[in-house]
Design an enzyme around this catalytic site. Structure first.
Site, PDB file in Angstrom:
ATOM      1  CG  ASP A   1      56.073   9.173  -5.126  1.00  0.00           C
ATOM      2  OD1 ASP A   1      56.703   8.020  -5.905  1.00  0.00           O
ATOM      3  OD2 ASP A   1      56.530  10.005  -4.687  1.00  0.00           O
TER       4      ASP A   1
ATOM      5  CB  CYS B   1      57.972  13.715  -4.430  1.00  0.00           C
ATOM      6  SG  CYS B   1      59.020  12.498  -4.969  1.00  0.00           S
TER       7      CYS B   1
END
Length: 493
Positions: A261, A90
Site C-alpha cells: 500500500d 493505509c
C-alpha cells in the site's frame, strides 16, 4: 407439387441457416485468435502487503531480503517500475484502489477517516459486471454502505508471530468451490509493525540506501530493520501459500496482482520512498513472462482497469485510467502526471502541515503550504488559531516551501532544484498542472497565500487540536480555546 415446393423452401432455409451459423462460428474463432478480442472474464486476485518499501524486494534490486514469491511473479509476468499511490498512509491508499479516485475526491485523505457515502466502489461496480467481490484480510476502509463485499473474512490469529495472518483456509475453500468470476482482494497485515524480534542482528545482512546510509551504526535501527526483513519473509510464506492454491484450483485465465500500500520509510510524506509502490502482474493468457513496464500508473487506475477487463467502461467521475493495453503488450502512455497529497492534521501528532505533489517521468514538484518560509502569511490574527499554524510549521522547519527533483538522477530526492534558474520553465509547468488538478479535486487549499485552514470532521469529533493525545501535548493555556468557528468543516468525515 405444392408439397415438393414447400420441402424445397425448407431445405433452402436450412442451408442458409447452416451457412450463417458456420460463418458466425468462424468469425467468433477469428475474433478469439485476434489479440485485441476480449477473452473470457478472468478471475482477479489483488494481494496487498502493508508498509513495505518498493526497494525491499529481490525483483526490485534488494538481494538481501527474501521475497521469492513476488520475484516468481515478476519472472512469470510484468514488473512495473513507476507505480504510485497518492498518499503514504493505509486508509487513503486503499480507498484509491477501491474507488478509482484520488483521496481528496473520494473523501478519505486522512488516516482512519471514511470515504464519502455517495461514492461507488469496486464492490458495486464489479458486481454490476458479473463479478463476486471478496475481501480477505485487513479492511481499514469505511463506511460499510460504500464497501459491500459479497464475502469478507477477517485476519486470523496465529501463534508465535507478531501479526494476524490472511484467512488462508477460507481463501482455498473459495477457490475450490467458486463457479463465477470473482475479484478478490487479499490484504495482509505484514510487514507492518510490530516486527519480529531478531536476535543479534547484523548490519551486513541488510541493504542500505542513500536515505539511510547514516544509520549503519545505529543498533536500534538495525534491530528494527532486521525485524522488518523477517516480517517480509513471513508475508512471503503467505503469498507462496496463496499461489499454491491458485495453481491447484484455478485455471490460467487468472489475473494476479501483487502490491504494497505504501513505503514505510516515507510514511505520511510525499517523497517517492513513500508513494512509489511495488506492482507486479501475472496473467498467463495475456502477459508475456519477464516483461517490464516503465509507464506511470497509479492506484486510481486499478479499478478502471478491472472494469475494462470485465467488459465495462469507467464513468467520467473516476480519476484513473485503464492500463489494460500495457498488460496486452502495448507500450502506451497511461498518465502524463501522477499526484500526491499529505495531510498531517489527524489523530496522531496533528501538525498543520499539508503538502501536494505532481510528478511526471522526469521531474517532481512539491509544495509545502505551511512551510516556515511562508508561515507568517498564513497567520489569522487569532492567537489560539495561530498557535497551531506556527506549531505545524516549526514541526517541519527543515522542509522548504517548494521542492523540485530530477527523479531520474536523484531517485531519493536529496537535491532540491526549486531555485535552479535553468529549471524555471519545468517548475512553472508542474506548478500550473498541480493547481489545475487541485481545483478538479475540490481541494480546500489553493494558490493564494494565507490559506491555511484548521480542518475537522462534522461535529468536531475526535480531531480537536486543542486536546492532548498519546503523541501530542498541548500547553494548558491553549487547551480548549478553539471553537467550531475556528475550523473548516469537512462534511463527509
Amino acid at each position: 407439387m405444392k408439397l415438393f415446393q414447400n420441402l424445397s423452401i425448407v431445405f433452402c432455409l436450412i442451408l442458409i441457416l447452416s451457412s450463417c451459423s458456420s460463418k458466425k462460428n468462424k468469425a467468433e474463432t477469428s475474433k478469439f485468435l485476434d489479440s485485441s478480442y476480449k477473452i473470457d472474464k478472468p478471475n482477479i486476485i489483488f494481494y496487498l502487503a502493508d508498509d513495505q518499501d518498493v526497494y525491499d524486494y529481490g525483483c526490485y534490486g534488494n538481494e538481501k531480503v527474501n521475497t521469492s514469491a513476488v520475484d516468481r511473479l515478476a519472472k512469470e509476468g510484468m514488473l512495473f517500475t513507476n507505480a504510485f499511490t497518492a498518499q503514504a498512509i493505509c486508509a487513503p491508499s486503499r480507498s484509491q484502489l477501491f474507488t478509482g479516485k484520488y483521496p481528496l475526491k473520494n473523501g478519505c485523505f486522512a488516516n482512519h477517516t471514511a470515504t464519502k457515502p455517495s461514492i461507488e466502489s469496486v464492490t458495486s461496480r464489479m458486481k454490476s459486471l458479473g463479478y463476486e467481490v471478496v475481501l480477505a484480510g485487513k479492511s481499514h476502509v469505511k463506511p460499510a454502505s460504500v464497501y459491500q463485499w459479497d464475502r469478507e473474512w477477517q485476519p486470523v490469529p496465529k501463534e508465535n508471530v507478531p501479526r494476524d495472518y490472511v484467512p488462508l483456509d477460507s481463501i482455498e475453500a473459495y477457490f475450490k468451490t467458486t463457479d463465477k468470476p470473482f475479484c478478490m482482494f487479499i490484504t495482509s497485515k505484514y510487514p507492518h509493525g510490530k516486527y519480529f524480534d531478531v536476535e543479534n542482528p547484523k548490519a551486513e545482512n541488510l541493504k542500505f540506501y542513500q536515505f539511510d546510509q547514516n544509520k549503519k551504526n545505529s543498533e536500534s535501527y538495525i534491530k528494527s530493520r532486521a525485524g522488518y526483513y523477517r516480517s517480509i519473509e513471513e508475508d512471503n510464506t503467505q503469498i507462496e501459500a496463496v499461489l499454491k492454491f491458485v495453481d491447484a484450483h484455478l485455471d490460467e485465465n487468472t489475473l494476479f496482482i501483487y502490491s504494497a500500500d505504501h513505503g514505510v520509510s516515507g510514511k505520511f510524506a510525499v517523497k517517492d520512498i513513500g508513494l512509489k509502490v511495488p506492482f507486479v502482474v501475472r496473467w498467463p493468457k495475456v502477459i508475456k513472462a519477464g516483461a517490464t513496464s516503465n509507464q506511470l500508473i497509479h492506484y486510481t487506475d486499478v479499478l478502471p482497469t478491472f472494469m475494462a477487463i470485465a467488459g465495462g467502461k469507467p464513468t467520467e467521475d473516476i480519476d484513473g485510467k485503464s492500463f489494460l493495453p500495457l498488460l496486452k503488450g502495448d507500450d502506451v502512455q497511461v498518465n502524463e502526471y501522477v499526484y500526491g497529497v499529505r495531510t498531517n492534521q489527524n489523530i496522531l501528532n496533528s501538525e498543520v502541515f499539508p503538502s501536494r505533489m505532481i510528478r511526471n517521468q522526469g521531474y517532481k514538484y512539491i509544495r509545502n503550504f505551511n512551510s516556515i518560509e511562508v508561515v507568517e502569511q498564513n497567520l489569522t490574527g487569532k492567537p489560539n488559531v495561530d498557535y497551531f499554524i506556527k506549531r505545524g510549521a516549526n514541526a517541519f522547519k527543515n522542509e522548504p516551501f517548494e521542492e523540485l527533483y530530477d527523479v531520474q538522477n536523484d531517485p531519493f530526492e536529496l537535491h532540491n532544484l526549486a531555485k535552479n534558474p535553468e529549471l524555471k520553465s519545468i517548475k512553472e509547468e508542474l506548478t500550473k498542472g498541480l493547481f489545475i488538478w487541485m481545483e478538479s479535486q475540490n481541494d480546500f487549499l489553493n494558490e493564494e497565500k494565507g490559506n491555511m485552514p484548521l480542518i475537522t470532521p462534522k461535529g468536531n469529533r475526535g480531531f480537536k487540536l486543542d486536546k492532548d493525545t498519546p503523541r501530542r501535548k498541548i500547553p494548558d493555556s491553549i487547551k480548549n480555546t478553539l471553537n467550531i468557528k475556528d475550523y473548516t468543516i469537512i462534511e463527509h468525515w
